[in-house]
Design an enzyme around this catalytic site. Structure first.
Site, PDB file in Angstrom:
ATOM      1  CG  ASP A  20      -2.107   0.934   1.078  1.00  0.00           C
ATOM      2  OD1 ASP A  20      -2.061   1.877   0.259  1.00  0.00           O
ATOM      3  OD2 ASP A  20      -3.104   0.726   1.793  1.00  0.00           O
ATOM      4  CG  ASP A  38       2.672   6.133  -5.696  1.00  0.00           C
ATOM      5  OD1 ASP A  38       1.766   5.783  -6.484  1.00  0.00           O
ATOM      6  OD2 ASP A  38       2.965   7.329  -5.498  1.00  0.00           O
ATOM      7  CE1 TYR A 128     -13.539   3.274  -8.023  1.00  0.00           C
ATOM      8  CE2 TYR A 128     -15.933   3.305  -7.954  1.00  0.00           C
ATOM      9  CZ  TYR A 128     -14.737   2.673  -7.706  1.00  0.00           C
ATOM     10  OH  TYR A 128     -14.719   1.435  -7.112  1.00  0.00           O
ATOM     11  CE  LYS A 132     -11.610   0.766  -9.831  1.00  0.00           C
ATOM     12  NZ  LYS A 132     -10.559  -0.212  -9.510  1.00  0.00           N
TER      13      LYS A 132
END
Length: 175
Positions: A20, A38, A128, A132
């Site tokens: 993470d 990252d 978003y 996706k």
């Protein structure tokens, strides 16, 4: 969701490596190998994939819906560049892991028929959702072009038992 997934996979007997951009979460066991990562940094993603040689990659890194609307540039960088970097690292090192990509109901956009048919127009209205849909298509491309075992899980919404994170969990208090 990733923290809960790590714990569940370990309970089921799987070897797990976590990563993470945030430091190791307090709920991640100390014996779980951890990488500060990252996903927008291609060399760092490549290094983890090369060094760990995973059997499967579960790609959860994303800026979620409300966070993506507040900062669309960051949403694009993490959701698109990050996804590209993960796909490319898997291809480049020919690890051939199964790559599981998490998508969202936001990929559809408004006006869905009920019930939703197998083939439906994807017209997202948020950054978003756009990222996706593009991530799903990019994964299909990597499967067709390079044979990468790409699988996508499209969630209608997830509510974590942990801290809200700019997604469905933000609304949990009101449910």
């Amino acid at each position: 969701v990733g923290i809960e997934l790590i714990a569940d996979l370990r309970r089921r007997g799987h070897a797990v490596v976590g990563s993470d951009v945030a430091p190791r979460h307090a709920l991640v066991a100390a014996d779980v190998p951890w990488h500060h990562l990252d996903v927008t940094e291609a060399a760092a993603v490549e290094r983890v994939i090369h060094d760990e040689r995973p059997d499967a990659v579960i790609h959860l890194a994303a800026i979620l819906s409300s966070g993506g609307e507040k900062n669309p540039q960051l949403c694009y960088a993490i959701n698109m560049t990050g996804t590209y970097n993960v796909l490319e690292a898997c291809r480049r090192f020919q690890v051939k892991p199964r790559l599981i990509f998490t998508s969202t109901i936001a990929a559809f956009g408004p006006g869905l028929p009920d019930p939703v048919p197998n083939e439906v127009s994807m017209r997202p209205t948020t950054m978003y959702g756009v990222t996706k849909v593009a991530g799903e298509l990019l994964g299909e491309y990597y499967h067709a072009k390079y044979g990468l075992d790409f699988r996508c899980v499209r969630y209608p919404g997830l509510i974590s038992a942990g801290t809200p994170g700019a997604g469905t969990s933000d609304y949990a208090l009101f449910m």
